[in-house]
Design a protein around this motif. Structure first.
Motif, PDB file in Angstrom:
ATOM      1  N   MET A  86       0.824  -1.187   0.000  1.00 13.47           N
ATOM      2  CA  MET A  86       0.000   0.000   0.000  1.00 13.47           C
ATOM      3  C   MET A  86       0.874   1.259   0.000  1.00 13.47           C
ATOM      4  SD  MET A  86      -2.981   0.960   2.648  1.00 13.47           S
ATOM      5  CE  MET A  86      -3.594   2.596   2.736  1.00 13.47           C
ATOM      6  N   PHE A  87       1.794   1.369   0.949  1.00 13.81           N
ATOM      7  CA  PHE A  87       2.710   2.500   1.014  1.00 13.81           C
ATOM      8  C   PHE A  87       4.112   2.030   0.666  1.00 13.81           C
ATOM      9  CE2 PHE A  87      -0.521   3.810   4.205  1.00 13.81           C
ATOM     10  CZ  PHE A  87      -0.894   5.013   3.641  1.00 13.81           C
ATOM     11  N   SER A  88       4.899   2.925   0.091  1.00 12.80           N
ATOM     12  CA  SER A  88       6.298   2.589  -0.127  1.00 12.80           C
ATOM     13  C   SER A  88       7.052   2.728   1.195  1.00 12.80           C
ATOM     14  CB  SER A  88       6.905   3.509  -1.182  1.00 12.80           C
ATOM     15  OG  SER A  88       7.029   4.816  -0.674  1.00 12.80           O
ATOM     16  N   ALA A  89       8.270   2.238   1.227  1.00 15.01           N
ATOM     17  CA  ALA A  89       9.050   2.279   2.467  1.00 15.01           C
ATOM     18  C   ALA A  89       9.322   3.714   2.908  1.00 15.01           C
ATOM     19  CB  ALA A  89      10.358   1.528   2.276  1.00 15.01           C
ATOM     20  N   SER A  90       9.583   4.604   1.949  1.00 15.64           N
ATOM     21  CA  SER A  90       9.856   5.995   2.312  1.00 15.64           C
ATOM     22  C   SER A  90       8.599   6.707   2.811  1.00 15.64           C
ATOM     23  CB  SER A  90      10.450   6.747   1.126  1.00 15.64           C
ATOM     24  OG  SER A  90       9.566   6.707   0.024  1.00 15.64           O
ATOM     25  N   LEU A  98       6.060   5.215   4.324  1.00 17.74           N
ATOM     26  CA  LEU A  98       5.780   4.654   5.644  1.00 17.74           C
ATOM     27  C   LEU A  98       6.711   5.237   6.700  1.00 17.74           C
ATOM     28  CD1 LEU A  98       3.969   2.712   7.149  1.00 17.74           C
ATOM     29  CD2 LEU A  98       5.599   0.891   6.664  1.00 17.74           C
ATOM     30  N   ALA A  99       7.974   5.452   6.340  1.00 17.42           N
ATOM     31  CA  ALA A  99       8.925   6.058   7.277  1.00 17.42           C
ATOM     32  C   ALA A  99       8.501   7.487   7.627  1.00 17.42           C
ATOM     33  CB  ALA A  99      10.323   6.051   6.679  1.00 17.42           C
ATOM     34  N   LEU A 100       8.091   8.243   6.650  1.00 16.77           N
ATOM     35  CA  LEU A 100       7.652   9.620   6.882  1.00 16.77           C
ATOM     36  C   LEU A 100       6.387   9.658   7.734  1.00 16.77           C
ATOM     37  CD1 LEU A 100       8.378  12.528   6.221  1.00 16.77           C
ATOM     38  CD2 LEU A 100       6.912  12.349   4.207  1.00 16.77           C
ATOM     39  N   ILE A 101       5.442   8.792   7.430  1.00 17.71           N
ATOM     40  CA  ILE A 101       4.208   8.710   8.219  1.00 17.71           C
ATOM     41  C   ILE A 101       4.515   8.286   9.651  1.00 17.71           C
ATOM     42  CG2 ILE A 101       2.037   7.437   8.489  1.00 17.71           C
ATOM     43  CD1 ILE A 101       1.887   7.362   5.405  1.00 17.71           C
ATOM     44  N   SER A 102       5.429   7.351   9.828  1.00 18.21           N
ATOM     45  CA  SER A 102       5.796   6.877  11.166  1.00 18.21           C
ATOM     46  C   SER A 102       6.450   7.978  11.994  1.00 18.21           C
ATOM     47  CB  SER A 102       6.731   5.680  11.072  1.00 18.21           C
ATOM     48  OG  SER A 102       6.099   4.605  10.442  1.00 18.21           O
ATOM     49  N   SER A 150       1.097   5.655  19.035  1.00 18.60           N
ATOM     50  CA  SER A 150       1.479   5.807  17.635  1.00 18.60           C
ATOM     51  C   SER A 150       1.631   4.451  16.957  1.00 18.60           C
ATOM     52  CB  SER A 150       2.789   6.589  17.528  1.00 18.60           C
ATOM     53  OG  SER A 150       3.189   6.691  16.185  1.00 18.60           O
ATOM     54  N   ARG A 151       2.267   3.509  17.641  1.00 17.03           N
ATOM     55  CA  ARG A 151       2.446   2.174  17.079  1.00 17.03           C
ATOM     56  C   ARG A 151       1.082   1.513  16.839  1.00 17.03           C
ATOM     57  NH1 ARG A 151       4.748  -0.172  13.660  1.00 17.03           N
ATOM     58  NH2 ARG A 151       6.015   1.659  13.899  1.00 17.03           N
ATOM     59  N   PHE A 152       0.138   1.705  17.776  1.00 16.46           N
ATOM     60  CA  PHE A 152      -1.222   1.184  17.594  1.00 16.46           C
ATOM     61  C   PHE A 152      -1.871   1.802  16.358  1.00 16.46           C
ATOM     62  CE2 PHE A 152      -5.786   1.810  18.306  1.00 16.46           C
ATOM     63  CZ  PHE A 152      -6.200   0.487  18.367  1.00 16.46           C
ATOM     64  N   PHE A 153      -1.753   3.116  16.211  1.00 19.51           N
ATOM     65  CA  PHE A 153      -2.313   3.813  15.055  1.00 19.51           C
ATOM     66  C   PHE A 153      -1.694   3.307  13.756  1.00 19.51           C
ATOM     67  CE2 PHE A 153      -1.731   7.369  12.062  1.00 19.51           C
ATOM     68  CZ  PHE A 153      -3.059   7.624  11.745  1.00 19.51           C
ATOM     69  N   LEU A 157      -3.446   1.228  10.628  1.00 17.64           N
ATOM     70  CA  LEU A 157      -3.293   1.706   9.257  1.00 17.64           C
ATOM     71  C   LEU A 157      -2.762   0.597   8.351  1.00 17.64           C
ATOM     72  CD1 LEU A 157      -3.432   4.247   7.420  1.00 17.64           C
ATOM     73  CD2 LEU A 157      -1.035   4.620   8.004  1.00 17.64           C
ATOM     74  N   GLN A 158      -1.749  -0.131   8.817  1.00 19.66           N
ATOM     75  CA  GLN A 158      -1.162  -1.214   8.029  1.00 19.66           C
ATOM     76  C   GLN A 158      -2.160  -2.352   7.843  1.00 19.66           C
ATOM     77  OE1 GLN A 158       1.919  -1.276   6.583  1.00 19.66           O
ATOM     78  NE2 GLN A 158       1.337  -3.206   5.645  1.00 19.66           N
ATOM     79  N   TRP A 159      -2.837  -2.729   8.908  1.00 21.79           N
ATOM     80  CA  TRP A 159      -3.784  -3.841   8.823  1.00 21.79           C
ATOM     81  C   TRP A 159      -4.964  -3.504   7.919  1.00 21.79           C
ATOM     82  CZ3 TRP A 159      -3.786  -4.317  14.818  1.00 21.79           C
ATOM     83  CH2 TRP A 159      -2.624  -4.951  15.216  1.00 21.79           C
ATOM     84  N   SER A 160      -5.428  -2.269   7.968  1.00 22.07           N
ATOM     85  CA  SER A 160      -6.539  -1.898   7.093  1.00 22.07           C
ATOM     86  C   SER A 160      -6.101  -1.928   5.630  1.00 22.07           C
ATOM     87  CB  SER A 160      -7.093  -0.527   7.466  1.00 22.07           C
ATOM     88  OG  SER A 160      -6.122   0.464   7.266  1.00 22.07           O
TER      89      SER A 160
END
Length: 83
Positions: free
Chosen positions: A1-5, A7-11, A59-62, A66-69
Motif C-alpha cells: 500500500m505505502f512505499s518504504a519511504s 511509511l517512514a515519513l508517516i511513522s 502511535s504504534r497502535f495507530f 493503518l497497516q492492517w486496514s
C-alpha cells in the motif's frame, strides 16, 4: 500500500504528533507532588520518559491499524480467487 519511504515519513510524523499530544495531557497532571521537594528536574525527566513510552505506544497502535486496514485487500482478493 505505502512505499518504504512513505511509511517512514508517516511513522516519524505519527510518533512526534502522539508524543506531543501525550506531553500536553501528562503535563496537566501534577506529578511533582509525588516527588520530594527540590526534585522537580527528576519529575520532569520522569514525565518525559512516561510521555515517550505512552506516545510511541499509541502511535504504534495507530500505525498497526493503518497497516492492517491496508492489508485487508489481500483478504478479499484471496476470497475472490477461491470463488
Amino acid at each position: 500500500m505505502f512505499s518504504a519511504s512513505q511509511l517512514a515519513l508517516i511513522s516519524i510524523f505519527s510518533h512526534i504528533m502522539f508524543i506531543y499530544l501525550t506531553w500536553k495531557v501528562v503535563t496537566a497532571i501534577r506529578i511533582e507532588t509525588i516527588f520530594k521537594k527540590g526534585r522537580s528536574a527528576e519529575a520532569r525527566v520522569f514525565l518525559l520518559f512516561i510521555t515517550i513510552m505512552i506516545g510511541t505506544g499509541v502511535s504504534r497502535f495507530f500505525l498497526d491499524i493503518l497497516q492492517w486496514s491496508g492489508d485487508l485487500i489481500y483478504l478479499f482478493s484471496s476470497i475472490h480467487v477461491l470463488i
